[in-house]
Design an enzyme around this catalytic site. Structure first.
Site, PDB file in Angstrom:
ATOM      1  N   ASP A  23      11.099  55.805 -63.693  1.00 31.10           N
ATOM      2  CA  ASP A  23      10.958  54.655 -64.617  1.00 31.10           C
ATOM      3  C   ASP A  23      11.531  54.865 -66.028  1.00 31.10           C
ATOM      4  O   ASP A  23      10.919  54.440 -67.019  1.00 31.10           O
ATOM      5  CB  ASP A  23       9.479  54.270 -64.740  1.00 31.10           C
ATOM      6  CG  ASP A  23       8.861  53.833 -63.427  1.00 31.10           C
ATOM      7  OD1 ASP A  23       9.572  53.823 -62.418  1.00 31.10           O
ATOM      8  OD2 ASP A  23       7.663  53.513 -63.421  1.00 31.10           O
ATOM      9  N   GLU A  71       9.936  50.492 -62.239  1.00 36.70           N
ATOM     10  CA  GLU A  71       8.761  49.648 -62.001  1.00 36.70           C
ATOM     11  C   GLU A  71       9.130  48.199 -62.284  1.00 36.70           C
ATOM     12  O   GLU A  71       9.676  47.903 -63.366  1.00 36.70           O
ATOM     13  CB  GLU A  71       7.591  50.070 -62.904  1.00 36.70           C
ATOM     14  CG  GLU A  71       6.350  49.211 -62.666  1.00 36.70           C
ATOM     15  CD  GLU A  71       5.154  49.605 -63.527  1.00 36.70           C
ATOM     16  OE1 GLU A  71       5.217  50.614 -64.241  1.00 36.70           O
ATOM     17  OE2 GLU A  71       4.154  48.857 -63.462  1.00 36.70           O
ATOM     18  N   LYS A 128       9.904  49.723 -57.411  1.00 37.91           N
ATOM     19  CA  LYS A 128       8.498  49.844 -56.992  1.00 37.91           C
ATOM     20  C   LYS A 128       7.631  48.828 -57.731  1.00 37.91           C
ATOM     21  O   LYS A 128       7.756  48.661 -58.942  1.00 37.91           O
ATOM     22  CB  LYS A 128       8.005  51.279 -57.230  1.00 37.91           C
ATOM     23  CG  LYS A 128       8.034  51.747 -58.680  1.00 37.91           C
ATOM     24  CD  LYS A 128       7.709  53.225 -58.753  1.00 37.91           C
ATOM     25  CE  LYS A 128       7.546  53.762 -60.152  1.00 37.91           C
ATOM     26  NZ  LYS A 128       6.474  53.188 -60.951  1.00 37.91           N
ATOM     27  N   VAL A 156       8.683  58.754 -67.121  1.00 42.91           N
ATOM     28  CA  VAL A 156       7.610  58.204 -67.943  1.00 42.91           C
ATOM     29  C   VAL A 156       6.769  57.231 -67.113  1.00 42.91           C
ATOM     30  O   VAL A 156       7.264  56.635 -66.179  1.00 42.91           O
ATOM     31  CB  VAL A 156       8.186  57.483 -69.180  1.00 42.91           C
ATOM     32  CG1 VAL A 156       8.978  58.459 -70.034  1.00 42.91           C
ATOM     33  CG2 VAL A 156       9.053  56.288 -68.808  1.00 42.91           C
ATOM     34  N   THR A 157       5.508  57.089 -67.505  1.00 45.55           N
ATOM     35  CA  THR A 157       4.803  57.928 -68.452  1.00 45.55           C
ATOM     36  C   THR A 157       4.038  59.017 -67.705  1.00 45.55           C
ATOM     37  O   THR A 157       3.654  58.819 -66.545  1.00 45.55           O
ATOM     38  CB  THR A 157       3.809  57.105 -69.312  1.00 45.55           C
ATOM     39  OG1 THR A 157       2.815  56.526 -68.444  1.00 45.55           O
ATOM     40  CG2 THR A 157       4.506  56.005 -70.063  1.00 45.55           C
ATOM     41  N   CYS A 161       2.758  56.575 -64.264  1.00 43.42           N
ATOM     42  CA  CYS A 161       3.614  56.549 -63.065  1.00 43.42           C
ATOM     43  C   CYS A 161       3.996  57.937 -62.571  1.00 43.42           C
ATOM     44  O   CYS A 161       4.155  58.147 -61.370  1.00 43.42           O
ATOM     45  CB  CYS A 161       4.827  55.666 -63.312  1.00 43.42           C
ATOM     46  SG  CYS A 161       4.362  53.921 -63.441  1.00 43.42           S
TER      47      CYS A 161
HETATM   48  C1  C5J Z   1       4.864  53.709 -66.122  1.00 45.06           C
HETATM   49  C2  C5J Z   1       3.354  52.168 -67.176  1.00 45.06           C
HETATM   50  N1  C5J Z   1       6.104  53.806 -65.685  1.00 45.06           N
HETATM   51  N2  C5J Z   1       2.905  53.057 -68.025  1.00 45.06           N
HETATM   52  N3  C5J Z   1       4.378  52.461 -66.328  1.00 45.06           N
HETATM   53  O1  C5J Z   1       4.204  54.694 -66.367  1.00 45.06           O
HETATM   54  O2  C5J Z   1       2.877  51.056 -67.142  1.00 45.06           O
END
Ligand code: C5J
Length: 228
Positions: A23, A71, A128, A156-157, A161
């Site tokens: 992500d 995402e 995803k 991240v993060t 994720c």
């Molecule tokens: C991810 C989020 N990629 N923090 N998404 O960690 O909403």
């Protein structure tokens, strides 16, 4: 090849490993994106760009497989659970117009991967709908079909994720090495704790190492030429 890691050395198998970059999307990392709009300090995530670039360059040079994730949701939001849509309780949520297009909607500028780490043709990109990269995706099939049983994970993060994906992978029998400086959180204490949770109890979810240790292991060694 053994990579110095915590809680103990990670035995990397070049024939069975993939780099999984989670992500690294514009809406999470760029000033003016959704993350910044919510008041987050994107600098906490942007510090991971340079180490990811170095690792990705070394990984590609070694000819090892790379998989990226993003995402996001279908433009008609049919894969967006109402509970996720409502979460945050703010005026602007997933699917609404944001600073870089509709927030976390596939095809919108903010949903795409930052140019610094853009996928090459042939590198799978997993779209995803959840936090974990295995949920409602074909990631498991791709890994299985390619004989991959180890994942080197960045992105991240750290606590959302990355952690969710590593836990999903662990339950499916994959060995995960999380690259500490290539992961980030808007909240430094969550980053720290997210890494500690992975390597605790003898590596309950996996291993943690710095990018330098991974790069040193995969870079071709300088050949000793000997005397002329
Ligand atoms: C991810 C989020 N990629 N923090 N998404 O960690 O909403």
């Amino acid at each position: 090849m053994a990579i110095p890691a915590e809680p103990y050395a990670f035995e990397l198998r070049p024939d069975a490993v993939a780099l999984l970059i989670i992500d690294m999307q514009r809406d999470f990392l760029e000033p003016g994106g959704f993350g910044a709009m919510l008041g987050n300090d994107v600098g906490q995530l942007r510090r991971t760009i340079a180490p990811n670039q170095a690792l990705l360059a070394a990984w590609r040079a070694a000819g090892l497989p790379v998989i990226h994730t993003r995402e996001g949701h279908r433009p008609d939001l049919s894969d967006l659970p109402p509970a996720k849509k409502a979460r945050g309780n703010g005026p602007t949520t997933i699917g609404d117009a944001g600073p870089m297009g509709r927030i976390l909607v596939r095809g919108e500028p903010g949903h795409d991967i930052i140019p610094e780490l853009y996928p090459l043709p042939g590198e799978p990109v997993i779209d995803k709908p959840g936090k974990g990269a295995f949920f409602a995706t074909d990631l498991h099939a791709i890994l299985h079909n390619r004989g991959i049983s180890q994942l080197v994970v960045t992105g991240v993060t750290t606590e959302v994720c990355v952690n969710t994906t590593v836990r999903e992978a662990n339950d499916r029998g994959f060995d995960c090495l999380v690259v500490a400086d290539c992961c980030g959180s808007y909240f430094p204490e969550f980053h720290e704790m997210g890494l500690r949770m992975i390597k605790a109890q003898g590596g309950i979810f996996g291993w943690v190492a710095p990018s330098g240790a991974v790069i040193a292991a995969i870079e071709p060694k300088t050949q000793y030429k000997g005397a002329a």
